[in-house]
Design a protein around this motif. Structure first.
Motif, PDB file in Angstrom:
ATOM      1  N   ALA A  31       0.266   2.670  -0.516  1.00  0.00           N
ATOM      2  CA  ALA A  31      -0.494   2.324  -1.727  1.00  0.00           C
ATOM      3  C   ALA A  31      -0.311   0.852  -2.076  1.00  0.00           C
ATOM      4  CB  ALA A  31      -0.067   3.208  -2.891  1.00  0.00           C
ATOM      5  N   ALA A  32       0.895   0.323  -1.871  1.00  0.00           N
ATOM      6  CA  ALA A  32       1.142  -1.096  -2.160  1.00  0.00           C
ATOM      7  C   ALA A  32       0.348  -1.992  -1.209  1.00  0.00           C
ATOM      8  CB  ALA A  32       2.637  -1.399  -2.061  1.00  0.00           C
ATOM      9  N   VAL A  33       0.332  -1.638   0.071  1.00  0.00           N
ATOM     10  CA  VAL A  33      -0.453  -2.418   1.040  1.00  0.00           C
ATOM     11  C   VAL A  33      -1.939  -2.338   0.684  1.00  0.00           C
ATOM     12  CG1 VAL A  33      -1.138  -2.619   3.469  1.00  0.00           C
ATOM     13  CG2 VAL A  33       1.252  -2.145   2.880  1.00  0.00           C
ATOM     14  N   PHE A  34      -2.388  -1.138   0.339  1.00  0.00           N
ATOM     15  CA  PHE A  34      -3.794  -0.973  -0.035  1.00  0.00           C
ATOM     16  C   PHE A  34      -4.119  -1.753  -1.311  1.00  0.00           C
ATOM     17  CE2 PHE A  34      -7.420   1.139  -2.010  1.00  0.00           C
ATOM     18  CZ  PHE A  34      -8.341   1.012  -0.979  1.00  0.00           C
ATOM     19  N   ALA A  35      -3.183  -1.803  -2.252  1.00  0.00           N
ATOM     20  CA  ALA A  35      -3.408  -2.573  -3.484  1.00  0.00           C
ATOM     21  C   ALA A  35      -3.642  -4.047  -3.163  1.00  0.00           C
ATOM     22  CB  ALA A  35      -2.227  -2.410  -4.438  1.00  0.00           C
ATOM     23  N   VAL A  36      -2.901  -4.575  -2.198  1.00  0.00           N
ATOM     24  CA  VAL A  36      -3.109  -5.969  -1.780  1.00  0.00           C
ATOM     25  C   VAL A  36      -4.518  -6.115  -1.201  1.00  0.00           C
ATOM     26  CG1 VAL A  36      -2.354  -7.776  -0.182  1.00  0.00           C
ATOM     27  CG2 VAL A  36      -0.658  -6.407  -1.404  1.00  0.00           C
ATOM     28  N   ALA A  37      -4.918  -5.171  -0.350  1.00  0.00           N
ATOM     29  CA  ALA A  37      -6.268  -5.216   0.224  1.00  0.00           C
ATOM     30  C   ALA A  37      -7.329  -5.118  -0.868  1.00  0.00           C
ATOM     31  CB  ALA A  37      -6.448  -4.075   1.235  1.00  0.00           C
ATOM     32  N   PHE A  38      -7.105  -4.248  -1.830  1.00  0.00           N
ATOM     33  CA  PHE A  38      -8.080  -4.038  -2.895  1.00  0.00           C
ATOM     34  C   PHE A  38      -8.227  -5.292  -3.767  1.00  0.00           C
ATOM     35  CE2 PHE A  38      -9.752  -2.138  -6.813  1.00  0.00           C
ATOM     36  CZ  PHE A  38     -10.787  -1.374  -6.291  1.00  0.00           C
ATOM     37  N   ALA A  64      -6.870  -6.079   8.823  1.00  0.00           N
ATOM     38  CA  ALA A  64      -5.447  -5.860   9.104  1.00  0.00           C
ATOM     39  C   ALA A  64      -4.791  -5.048   7.991  1.00  0.00           C
ATOM     40  CB  ALA A  64      -4.741  -7.206   9.273  1.00  0.00           C
ATOM     41  N   LEU A  65      -5.135  -5.351   6.756  1.00  0.00           N
ATOM     42  CA  LEU A  65      -4.548  -4.608   5.632  1.00  0.00           C
ATOM     43  C   LEU A  65      -5.000  -3.148   5.614  1.00  0.00           C
ATOM     44  CD1 LEU A  65      -4.789  -7.346   2.849  1.00  0.00           C
ATOM     45  CD2 LEU A  65      -2.688  -6.412   3.855  1.00  0.00           C
ATOM     46  N   LEU A  66      -6.286  -2.905   5.891  1.00  0.00           N
ATOM     47  CA  LEU A  66      -6.760  -1.521   5.936  1.00  0.00           C
ATOM     48  C   LEU A  66      -6.128  -0.776   7.114  1.00  0.00           C
ATOM     49  CD1 LEU A  66     -10.562  -1.805   5.015  1.00  0.00           C
ATOM     50  CD2 LEU A  66      -8.632  -1.182   3.543  1.00  0.00           C
ATOM     51  N   GLY A  67      -6.025  -1.427   8.250  1.00  0.00           N
ATOM     52  CA  GLY A  67      -5.385  -0.803   9.406  1.00  0.00           C
ATOM     53  C   GLY A  67      -3.921  -0.496   9.145  1.00  0.00           C
ATOM     54  N   LEU A  68      -3.217  -1.436   8.532  1.00  0.00           N
ATOM     55  CA  LEU A  68      -1.803  -1.210   8.200  1.00  0.00           C
ATOM     56  C   LEU A  68      -1.662  -0.074   7.192  1.00  0.00           C
ATOM     57  CD1 LEU A  68       1.159  -1.982   8.462  1.00  0.00           C
ATOM     58  CD2 LEU A  68       0.777  -3.746   6.709  1.00  0.00           C
ATOM     59  N   THR A  69      -2.551  -0.027   6.217  1.00  0.00           N
ATOM     60  CA  THR A  69      -2.535   1.084   5.261  1.00  0.00           C
ATOM     61  C   THR A  69      -2.718   2.406   6.000  1.00  0.00           C
ATOM     62  OG1 THR A  69      -3.446  -0.309   3.503  1.00  0.00           O
ATOM     63  CG2 THR A  69      -3.636   2.074   3.214  1.00  0.00           C
ATOM     64  N   PHE A  87      -4.162   5.728  -4.725  1.00  0.00           N
ATOM     65  CA  PHE A  87      -3.426   5.427  -5.950  1.00  0.00           C
ATOM     66  C   PHE A  87      -3.072   6.637  -6.800  1.00  0.00           C
ATOM     67  CE2 PHE A  87      -5.939   1.373  -5.410  1.00  0.00           C
ATOM     68  CZ  PHE A  87      -4.879   0.665  -4.882  1.00  0.00           C
ATOM     69  N   LEU A  88      -3.503   7.835  -6.398  1.00  0.00           N
ATOM     70  CA  LEU A  88      -3.131   9.019  -7.179  1.00  0.00           C
ATOM     71  C   LEU A  88      -3.247  10.282  -6.357  1.00  0.00           C
ATOM     72  CD1 LEU A  88      -5.807  10.806  -8.416  1.00  0.00           C
ATOM     73  CD2 LEU A  88      -6.158   8.605  -9.481  1.00  0.00           C
ATOM     74  N   GLN A  89      -2.533  11.281  -6.840  1.00  0.00           N
ATOM     75  CA  GLN A  89      -2.563  12.610  -6.234  1.00  0.00           C
ATOM     76  C   GLN A  89      -3.023  13.604  -7.285  1.00  0.00           C
ATOM     77  OE1 GLN A  89       0.848  14.633  -3.964  1.00  0.00           O
ATOM     78  NE2 GLN A  89       1.135  15.328  -6.058  1.00  0.00           N
ATOM     79  N   ILE A  90      -3.958  14.451  -6.903  1.00  0.00           N
ATOM     80  CA  ILE A  90      -4.381  15.540  -7.775  1.00  0.00           C
ATOM     81  C   ILE A  90      -3.829  16.821  -7.161  1.00  0.00           C
ATOM     82  CG2 ILE A  90      -6.328  16.811  -8.739  1.00  0.00           C
ATOM     83  CD1 ILE A  90      -7.961  14.177  -8.417  1.00  0.00           C
ATOM     84  N   ARG A  91      -3.046  17.531  -7.943  1.00  0.00           N
ATOM     85  CA  ARG A  91      -2.492  18.806  -7.487  1.00  0.00           C
ATOM     86  C   ARG A  91      -3.074  19.907  -8.357  1.00  0.00           C
ATOM     87  NH1 ARG A  91       3.366  20.515  -9.045  1.00  0.00           N
ATOM     88  NH2 ARG A  91       2.159  21.368 -10.750  1.00  0.00           N
ATOM     89  N   TYR A  92      -3.750  20.850  -7.710  1.00  0.00           N
ATOM     90  CA  TYR A  92      -4.322  21.966  -8.437  1.00  0.00           C
ATOM     91  C   TYR A  92      -3.648  23.239  -7.932  1.00  0.00           C
ATOM     92  CZ  TYR A  92      -7.535  25.411 -10.269  1.00  0.00           C
ATOM     93  OH  TYR A  92      -8.058  26.488 -10.932  1.00  0.00           O
ATOM     94  N   ALA A  93      -2.903  23.904  -8.804  1.00  0.00           N
ATOM     95  CA  ALA A  93      -2.192  25.134  -8.447  1.00  0.00           C
ATOM     96  C   ALA A  93      -2.885  26.319  -9.100  1.00  0.00           C
ATOM     97  CB  ALA A  93      -0.743  25.047  -8.914  1.00  0.00           C
ATOM     98  N   TYR A  94      -3.069  27.376  -8.332  1.00  0.00           N
ATOM     99  CA  TYR A  94      -3.635  28.599  -8.884  1.00  0.00           C
ATOM    100  C   TYR A  94      -2.876  29.791  -8.292  1.00  0.00           C
ATOM    101  CZ  TYR A  94      -6.404  27.716  -4.670  1.00  0.00           C
ATOM    102  OH  TYR A  94      -6.798  27.407  -3.409  1.00  0.00           O
ATOM    103  N   GLY A  95      -2.565  30.734  -9.171  1.00  0.00           N
ATOM    104  CA  GLY A  95      -1.799  31.899  -8.773  1.00  0.00           C
ATOM    105  C   GLY A  95      -0.312  31.636  -8.635  1.00  0.00           C
TER     106      GLY A  95
END
Length: 167
Positions: free
Chosen positions: A87-94, A120-125, A44-52
């Protein structure tokens, strides 16, 4: 071979889903503009850490839809679109796993096996996020994506789909 006793299958389905929410499906370290960018992508989220990297120093947290907007017009936008589908498929599973936890008897009474539904939902995800990883790899984005959570999703899905629920 029995991986899990059938009386614990429901608990495994719920636990596998909840655990999958906290395992990054993709980890990627990229070298750009004289610096490095670490991407850790959860369902459900991305963490982007940039350095330099002078134009993008620091941490940025994005959800799949914001990430699509952020990457609009770039060749990797389609990978982010695939992530949004995953993420949408996983949201249904969750959500289903929460309902299963809160109302186990009612969910078990459904005409379908809830453990197999979660499997099935976890596999599809896992399959959709594997496609997103492939798209990240082939769309010219620097770095090698490590599909850590994809492997867990596919294993959890496979185990849940193959549990013997006959006893």
């Amino acid at each position: 071979m029995v991986w899990v006793r059938s009386e614990y299958a429901g608990e495994l389905a719920v636990l596998s889903t909840w655990l999958s929410a906290f395992i990054p499906w993709n980890v990627m370290l990229s070298s750009v503009a004289g610096g490095s960018v670490l991407f850790v992508r959860f369902p459900f989220l991305q963490i982007r850490y940039a350095y330099g990297v002078p134009f993008a120093e620091g941490t940025l947290i994005l959800d799949p839809l914001s990430a699509i907007s952020f990457q609009a017009g770039n060749s990797i936008a389609v990978a982010y679109q695939a992530w949004a589908v995953g993420a949408a498929v996983f949201a249904v599973a969750f959500v289903f796993s929460i309902l299963y936890y809160l109302a186990e008897a009612r969910v078990e009474a459904l005409p379908v096996d809830p453990v197999r539904v979660v499997g099935a939902l976890l596999g599809l995800t896992g399959v959709v996020l594997a496609a997103a990883t492939y798209l990240l790899l082939t769309r010219g984005f620097p770095g090698i994506p490590i599909p850590l959570g994809v492997v867990f999703l596919l294993v959890f899905g496979g185990v849940l789909l193959t549990i013997d629920r006959t006893d």
